[in-house]
Design an enzyme around this catalytic site. Structure first.
Site, PDB file in Angstrom:
ATOM      1  N   GLY A 131     -17.967   6.119   7.194  1.00 50.87           N
ATOM      2  CA  GLY A 131     -18.364   7.488   7.508  1.00 50.87           C
ATOM      3  C   GLY A 131     -19.597   7.572   8.388  1.00 50.87           C
ATOM      4  N   HIS A 189     -14.521   9.710   7.577  1.00 49.99           N
ATOM      5  CA  HIS A 189     -15.047  11.055   7.806  1.00 49.99           C
ATOM      6  C   HIS A 189     -16.283  11.056   8.706  1.00 49.99           C
ATOM      7  CE1 HIS A 189     -18.346  10.256   4.923  1.00 49.99           C
ATOM      8  NE2 HIS A 189     -17.426   9.579   4.262  1.00 49.99           N
ATOM      9  N   ASP A 190     -16.303  12.026   9.610  1.00 57.28           N
ATOM     10  CA  ASP A 190     -17.456  12.323  10.467  1.00 57.28           C
ATOM     11  C   ASP A 190     -17.750  11.249  11.502  1.00 57.28           C
ATOM     12  OD1 ASP A 190     -18.200  14.790   8.945  1.00 57.28           O
ATOM     13  OD2 ASP A 190     -18.559  13.333   7.355  1.00 57.28           O
TER      14      ASP A 190
END
Length: 269
Positions: free
Chosen positions: A148, A130-131
Protein backbone atom coordinates in the site's frame (compact mmCIF):
# COMPACT_ATOMS: atom_id res chain seq x y z
CA UNK A 1 -16.39 6.64 -22.04
CA UNK A 2 -19.56 8.06 -20.57
CA UNK A 3 -20.95 8.43 -17.08
CA UNK A 4 -24.16 6.74 -18.24
CA UNK A 5 -24.32 2.98 -18.02
CA UNK A 6 -24.54 0.80 -21.10
CA UNK A 7 -22.76 -1.45 -23.55
CA UNK A 8 -21.69 0.12 -26.82
CA UNK A 9 -23.34 -1.66 -29.76
CA UNK A 10 -19.94 -2.36 -31.34
CA UNK A 11 -18.72 -4.25 -28.26
CA UNK A 12 -18.59 -8.05 -28.35
CA UNK A 13 -19.80 -9.63 -25.10
CA UNK A 14 -19.80 -13.39 -24.68
CA UNK A 15 -23.18 -14.86 -23.77
CA UNK A 16 -21.81 -16.28 -20.51
CA UNK A 17 -20.39 -12.93 -19.29
CA UNK A 18 -22.31 -10.93 -16.67
CA UNK A 19 -22.45 -7.18 -17.17
CA UNK A 20 -24.22 -5.59 -14.20
CA UNK A 21 -26.57 -2.64 -14.69
CA UNK A 22 -24.68 0.65 -14.61
CA UNK A 23 -21.43 -0.64 -16.13
CA UNK A 24 -20.05 1.23 -19.14
CA UNK A 25 -18.48 -0.84 -21.93
CA UNK A 26 -16.91 1.28 -24.68
CA UNK A 27 -16.75 0.85 -28.42
CA UNK A 28 -15.00 -2.16 -29.94
CA UNK A 29 -14.44 -3.88 -26.60
CA UNK A 30 -14.34 -7.66 -26.29
CA UNK A 31 -15.59 -9.27 -23.08
CA UNK A 32 -14.78 -12.98 -22.93
CA UNK A 33 -16.54 -15.99 -21.41
CA UNK A 34 -17.48 -16.08 -17.72
CA UNK A 35 -16.37 -12.54 -16.93
CA UNK A 36 -18.08 -10.42 -14.28
CA UNK A 37 -18.21 -6.64 -14.76
CA UNK A 38 -19.59 -4.71 -11.78
CA UNK A 39 -22.07 -1.83 -11.85
CA UNK A 40 -19.54 0.95 -11.19
CA UNK A 41 -17.00 -0.12 -13.80
CA UNK A 42 -16.16 2.07 -16.79
CA UNK A 43 -14.23 0.46 -19.64
CA UNK A 44 -12.86 2.57 -22.48
CA UNK A 45 -12.65 1.78 -26.18
CA UNK A 46 -10.87 -1.22 -27.66
CA UNK A 47 -10.38 -2.99 -24.32
CA UNK A 48 -10.12 -6.79 -24.37
CA UNK A 49 -11.10 -8.74 -21.26
CA UNK A 50 -10.28 -12.42 -21.67
CA UNK A 51 -12.17 -15.23 -19.96
CA UNK A 52 -12.86 -15.57 -16.21
CA UNK A 53 -11.94 -11.99 -15.24
CA UNK A 54 -13.62 -10.09 -12.39
CA UNK A 55 -13.72 -6.30 -12.62
CA UNK A 56 -15.56 -4.69 -9.73
CA UNK A 57 -15.59 -1.61 -7.49
CA UNK A 58 -15.45 1.97 -8.75
CA UNK A 59 -12.96 1.10 -11.47
CA UNK A 60 -11.98 2.87 -14.69
CA UNK A 61 -9.97 1.13 -17.40
CA UNK A 62 -8.35 3.08 -20.21
CA UNK A 63 -8.48 2.43 -23.94
CA UNK A 64 -6.79 -0.54 -25.61
CA UNK A 65 -5.92 -2.30 -22.36
CA UNK A 66 -5.88 -6.12 -22.32
CA UNK A 67 -6.73 -8.08 -19.17
CA UNK A 68 -5.93 -11.79 -19.12
CA UNK A 69 -7.75 -14.67 -17.47
CA UNK A 70 -8.33 -15.00 -13.72
CA UNK A 71 -7.36 -11.44 -12.86
CA UNK A 72 -9.36 -9.63 -10.18
CA UNK A 73 -9.42 -5.89 -10.70
CA UNK A 74 -10.99 -3.32 -8.37
CA UNK A 75 -11.72 -5.40 -5.28
CA UNK A 76 -11.64 -3.79 -1.83
CA UNK A 77 -8.26 -3.22 -0.15
CA UNK A 78 -6.55 -5.85 1.97
CA UNK A 79 -6.39 -3.33 4.80
CA UNK A 80 -8.15 -3.90 8.13
CA UNK A 81 -8.66 -0.13 8.48
CA UNK A 82 -10.84 -0.08 5.37
CA UNK A 83 -14.41 0.65 6.47
CA UNK A 84 -16.27 0.53 3.19
CA UNK A 85 -15.62 4.12 2.14
CA UNK A 86 -16.05 5.06 -1.52
CA UNK A 87 -12.67 4.57 -3.17
CA UNK A 88 -11.47 4.06 -6.72
CA UNK A 89 -9.07 2.31 -9.05
CA UNK A 90 -8.03 4.19 -12.19
CA UNK A 91 -6.07 2.30 -14.87
CA UNK A 92 -4.64 4.15 -17.88
CA UNK A 93 -4.39 3.22 -21.54
CA UNK A 94 -2.69 0.35 -23.36
CA UNK A 95 -1.83 -1.68 -20.27
CA UNK A 96 -1.20 -5.43 -20.42
CA UNK A 97 -2.49 -7.12 -17.28
CA UNK A 98 -1.60 -10.79 -17.31
CA UNK A 99 -3.07 -13.85 -15.59
CA UNK A 100 -3.94 -13.82 -11.87
CA UNK A 101 -3.08 -10.14 -11.35
CA UNK A 102 -4.89 -8.37 -8.51
CA UNK A 103 -5.32 -4.59 -8.21
CA UNK A 104 -7.23 -3.02 -5.31
CA UNK A 105 -9.03 0.28 -4.85
CA UNK A 106 -7.72 2.99 -2.50
CA UNK A 107 -8.45 3.89 1.11
CA UNK A 108 -9.36 7.02 3.03
CA UNK A 109 -5.85 7.03 4.51
CA UNK A 110 -4.17 7.15 1.12
CA UNK A 111 -6.14 9.61 -0.98
CA UNK A 112 -9.01 7.27 -1.97
CA UNK A 113 -7.47 6.29 -5.34
CA UNK A 114 -5.14 3.60 -6.61
CA UNK A 115 -3.78 4.82 -9.93
CA UNK A 116 -2.02 3.03 -12.80
CA UNK A 117 -0.51 4.99 -15.70
CA UNK A 118 -0.29 4.11 -19.40
CA UNK A 119 1.59 1.41 -21.31
CA UNK A 120 2.40 -0.82 -18.35
CA UNK A 121 3.06 -4.56 -18.34
CA UNK A 122 1.91 -6.41 -15.24
CA UNK A 123 3.04 -10.01 -15.57
CA UNK A 124 1.31 -13.04 -14.09
CA UNK A 125 0.59 -13.06 -10.37
CA UNK A 126 1.43 -9.42 -9.59
CA UNK A 127 -0.39 -7.60 -6.80
CA UNK A 128 -0.96 -3.82 -6.66
CA UNK A 129 -2.26 -2.80 -3.24
CA UNK A 130 -4.40 0.11 -2.10
CA UNK A 131 -3.35 3.69 -2.85
CA UNK A 132 -0.35 2.71 -4.96
CA UNK A 133 0.54 5.31 -7.59
CA UNK A 134 2.20 3.74 -10.63
CA UNK A 135 3.49 5.77 -13.56
CA UNK A 136 3.82 5.12 -17.28
CA UNK A 137 5.84 2.38 -19.00
CA UNK A 138 6.27 0.38 -15.80
CA UNK A 139 7.02 -3.35 -15.92
CA UNK A 140 6.26 -5.58 -12.95
CA UNK A 141 7.65 -9.05 -13.62
CA UNK A 142 5.89 -12.21 -12.39
CA UNK A 143 4.69 -12.27 -8.78
CA UNK A 144 5.85 -8.80 -7.78
CA UNK A 145 4.02 -7.57 -4.67
CA UNK A 146 3.46 -3.82 -4.42
CA UNK A 147 2.33 -2.84 -0.92
CA UNK A 148 0.00 0.00 0.00
CA UNK A 149 0.89 3.65 -0.68
CA UNK A 150 3.90 2.79 -2.86
CA UNK A 151 4.84 5.32 -5.57
CA UNK A 152 6.50 3.98 -8.72
CA UNK A 153 7.56 6.64 -11.20
CA UNK A 154 7.79 6.23 -15.00
CA UNK A 155 10.01 3.71 -16.81
CA UNK A 156 10.66 1.45 -13.82
CA UNK A 157 11.27 -2.31 -14.06
CA UNK A 158 10.76 -4.51 -11.00
CA UNK A 159 12.19 -8.03 -11.23
CA UNK A 160 10.19 -11.17 -10.51
CA UNK A 161 9.25 -12.25 -6.98
CA UNK A 162 10.28 -8.88 -5.53
CA UNK A 163 8.43 -7.12 -2.73
CA UNK A 164 8.03 -3.35 -2.31
CA UNK A 165 7.44 -2.21 1.28
CA UNK A 166 4.53 0.14 1.98
CA UNK A 167 5.10 3.89 1.63
CA UNK A 168 8.32 3.65 -0.39
CA UNK A 169 9.05 5.54 -3.63
CA UNK A 170 10.79 4.12 -6.69
CA UNK A 171 12.35 6.88 -8.79
CA UNK A 172 12.01 7.20 -12.53
CA UNK A 173 14.08 4.86 -14.66
CA UNK A 174 15.17 2.60 -11.79
CA UNK A 175 15.55 -1.16 -12.13
CA UNK A 176 15.11 -3.66 -9.31
CA UNK A 177 16.60 -7.13 -9.61
CA UNK A 178 14.61 -10.30 -9.05
CA UNK A 179 14.01 -11.66 -5.54
CA UNK A 180 14.61 -8.27 -3.90
CA UNK A 181 12.89 -6.98 -0.78
CA UNK A 182 12.89 -3.18 -1.08
CA UNK A 183 12.30 -1.37 2.21
CA UNK A 184 13.44 2.18 1.40
CA UNK A 185 13.21 4.70 -1.43
CA UNK A 186 15.10 3.91 -4.65
CA UNK A 187 16.85 6.81 -6.37
CA UNK A 188 15.91 7.69 -9.96
CA UNK A 189 17.93 5.63 -12.46
CA UNK A 190 19.23 3.43 -9.67
CA UNK A 191 20.14 -0.25 -9.94
CA UNK A 192 18.92 -2.19 -6.92
CA UNK A 193 19.43 -5.87 -6.17
CA UNK A 194 19.88 -8.40 -3.41
CA UNK A 195 17.56 -10.25 -1.01
CA UNK A 196 17.66 -7.22 1.32
CA UNK A 197 17.94 -4.82 -1.54
CA UNK A 198 20.91 -2.48 -1.86
CA UNK A 199 21.64 0.34 -4.27
CA UNK A 200 24.33 -1.07 -6.54
CA UNK A 201 24.91 1.73 -9.03
CA UNK A 202 23.06 3.16 -12.00
CA UNK A 203 20.69 1.51 -14.45
CA UNK A 204 23.18 2.08 -17.24
CA UNK A 205 21.49 -0.30 -19.67
CA UNK A 206 18.17 1.50 -19.27
CA UNK A 207 19.77 4.92 -19.65
CA UNK A 208 21.55 3.90 -22.85
CA UNK A 209 18.45 2.26 -24.29
CA UNK A 210 16.54 5.51 -23.79
CA UNK A 211 19.25 7.41 -25.64
CA UNK A 212 20.37 9.50 -22.67
CA UNK A 213 23.41 11.59 -23.61
CA UNK A 214 26.80 10.39 -22.40
CA UNK A 215 27.34 13.73 -20.66
CA UNK A 216 24.19 13.20 -18.56
CA UNK A 217 25.23 9.63 -17.68
CA UNK A 218 28.65 10.92 -16.62
CA UNK A 219 26.98 13.62 -14.53
CA UNK A 220 24.78 11.03 -12.81
CA UNK A 221 27.82 8.86 -12.08
CA UNK A 222 29.63 11.81 -10.55
CA UNK A 223 26.54 12.71 -8.50
CA UNK A 224 26.26 9.16 -7.17
CA UNK A 225 29.92 9.24 -6.15
CA UNK A 226 29.35 12.61 -4.48
CA UNK A 227 26.55 11.14 -2.40
CA UNK A 228 28.79 8.44 -0.94
CA UNK A 229 31.03 10.65 1.16
CA UNK A 230 31.25 14.19 2.43
CA UNK A 231 29.99 16.46 5.14
CA UNK A 232 26.48 16.44 6.54
CA UNK A 233 23.56 14.09 6.07
CA UNK A 234 22.62 12.25 2.90
CA UNK A 235 20.08 14.99 2.12
CA UNK A 236 22.69 17.70 2.75
CA UNK A 237 25.10 16.06 0.34
CA UNK A 238 22.30 15.80 -2.23
CA UNK A 239 21.42 19.47 -1.89
CA UNK A 240 25.11 20.33 -2.42
CA UNK A 241 24.99 18.66 -5.83
CA UNK A 242 22.88 21.53 -7.10
CA UNK A 243 25.89 23.86 -7.04
CA UNK A 244 26.90 24.06 -10.67
CA UNK A 245 24.64 21.19 -11.74
CA UNK A 246 23.98 21.52 -15.49
CA UNK A 247 22.22 18.18 -16.04
CA UNK A 248 18.45 17.85 -15.80
CA UNK A 249 19.00 14.26 -14.66
CA UNK A 250 21.08 15.37 -11.70
CA UNK A 251 18.53 18.03 -10.81
CA UNK A 252 15.82 15.35 -10.93
CA UNK A 253 17.90 13.15 -8.63
CA UNK A 254 18.34 15.98 -6.13
CA UNK A 255 14.64 16.87 -6.19
CA UNK A 256 13.77 13.25 -5.43
CA UNK A 257 16.14 13.03 -2.46
CA UNK A 258 15.11 16.38 -0.98
CA UNK A 259 11.39 15.57 -1.40
CA UNK A 260 9.18 13.86 1.16
CA UNK A 261 10.29 10.38 2.17
CA UNK A 262 8.51 8.12 4.66
CA UNK A 263 11.12 5.34 4.66
CA UNK A 264 14.50 6.94 3.98
CA UNK A 265 16.70 5.89 1.09
CA UNK A 266 18.78 3.04 -0.22
CA UNK A 267 22.13 4.84 -0.28
CA UNK A 268 25.21 4.23 -2.45
CA UNK A 269 27.71 1.70 -1.11
Amino acid sequence: MTAKGGVDPTAEVHASAIIEDGAVIGANCRIGPFCLIGPNVQIGTGVEVKSHVVITGDTEIGDDTVIFSFSVIGEIPQDLKFAGEDTRLVIGKRNRIREHVTMNTGTAGGGFVTRIGDDGLFMAGCHVAHDAQIGNNVILVNNVAVAGHVVIEDDVIVGGLSGLHQWIRIGRGAIIGALSMVTADVLPYGLVQGPRAELDGLNLVGLKRRGVARSDISALRAALNGLKTGEGSFRDRAAGLMDGADSDYVRELVAFITGDSDRGFLTPK
